[in-house]
Motif scaffolding. Sequence first.
Motif, short mmCIF file in Angstrom:
data_model
loop_
_atom_site.label_atom_id
_atom_site.label_comp_id
_atom_site.label_asym_id
_atom_site.label_seq_id
_atom_site.Cartn_x
_atom_site.Cartn_y
_atom_site.Cartn_z
N LEU A 1 0.32 4.89 16.43
CA LEU A 1 0.26 4.00 15.26
C LEU A 1 1.64 3.50 14.87
CD1 LEU A 1 -2.25 5.98 13.01
CD2 LEU A 1 -2.76 4.13 14.63
N THR A 2 1.65 2.38 14.19
CA THR A 2 2.88 1.85 13.61
C THR A 2 3.12 2.50 12.25
OG1 THR A 2 1.77 0.07 12.43
CG2 THR A 2 2.47 -0.39 14.71
N LEU A 3 4.31 2.31 11.69
CA LEU A 3 4.61 2.85 10.36
C LEU A 3 3.64 2.30 9.34
CD1 LEU A 3 6.36 4.47 8.39
CD2 LEU A 3 7.87 2.47 8.26
N ASP A 4 3.36 1.00 9.39
CA ASP A 4 2.43 0.40 8.43
C ASP A 4 1.05 1.02 8.55
OD1 ASP A 4 4.33 -1.29 7.33
OD2 ASP A 4 3.88 -2.92 8.74
N GLU A 5 0.62 1.30 9.76
CA GLU A 5 -0.69 1.94 9.95
C GLU A 5 -0.70 3.37 9.42
OE1 GLU A 5 -2.38 -0.30 13.93
OE2 GLU A 5 -0.76 1.17 14.17
N HIS A 6 0.45 4.06 9.52
CA HIS A 6 0.53 5.43 8.98
C HIS A 6 0.45 5.44 7.46
CE1 HIS A 6 1.38 7.88 12.48
NE2 HIS A 6 2.33 7.05 12.88
N THR A 7 1.01 4.41 6.83
CA THR A 7 1.18 4.47 5.37
C THR A 7 0.17 3.63 4.59
OG1 THR A 7 2.83 2.70 5.52
CG2 THR A 7 3.64 4.97 5.54
N LYS A 8 -0.72 2.94 5.27
CA LYS A 8 -1.68 2.10 4.51
C LYS A 8 -2.78 2.93 3.89
CE LYS A 8 -5.02 0.75 7.97
NZ LYS A 8 -5.75 -0.30 8.55
#
Length: 193
Positions: free
Chosen positions: A186-193
């Motif tokens: 996953l990307t950072l954005d996917e981790h934090t959404k």
Amino acid sequence: MSNFFAMVNRMKLIDRWALMRNTSKENIAEHSHNVAVIAHALCLIGNKKFGRNYDAERCAVLALYHDVTEVITGDMPTPVKYYNDKIKSVYKDVEKTAGERLLAMLPDEFKADYKPFFEQESKDKELWKIVKAADRIDALLKCIAECRMGNREFEIARQSQQKIVDEIDMEEVKYFKEEFLPAYSLTLDEHTK
């Protein structure tokens, strides 16, 4: 004066994956930290999910030191280290000698405390299996990270490491693969959404 910890500190100078182009270099200090985190997690998974009685903290410390002899030997690339049984045996002897040299750098009263990091004791046999599994998982994670960055150099290595991890016959590893491994793609954005 003891040189032991100054030598251990040199782990940050030994790069891994030297035969391959890397988008992000990794040294054995970083690798050992990652292996310790994963080994600790595998122990906790074993204890909480499968009724094991692993000493997670001891396993994490074994993992922190699992490649420390490479401050003397360097990081031997896997295709070379495991090319055949003769090379593998000679390299084991080189690692043993490096461990003896490092232990000799300690004051006598500490040698027994550090010896299990260089000479595996039978009481730690199960923990060393976990460290080895964590080491394999971390190699796969490096390949995943490189492939995510578009580095085709790691495509075959990723397939190879995935096969190695898939063949580890440990419930803890299977659980880690199902529960935690997908998040590494996953990307950072996917981790934090």
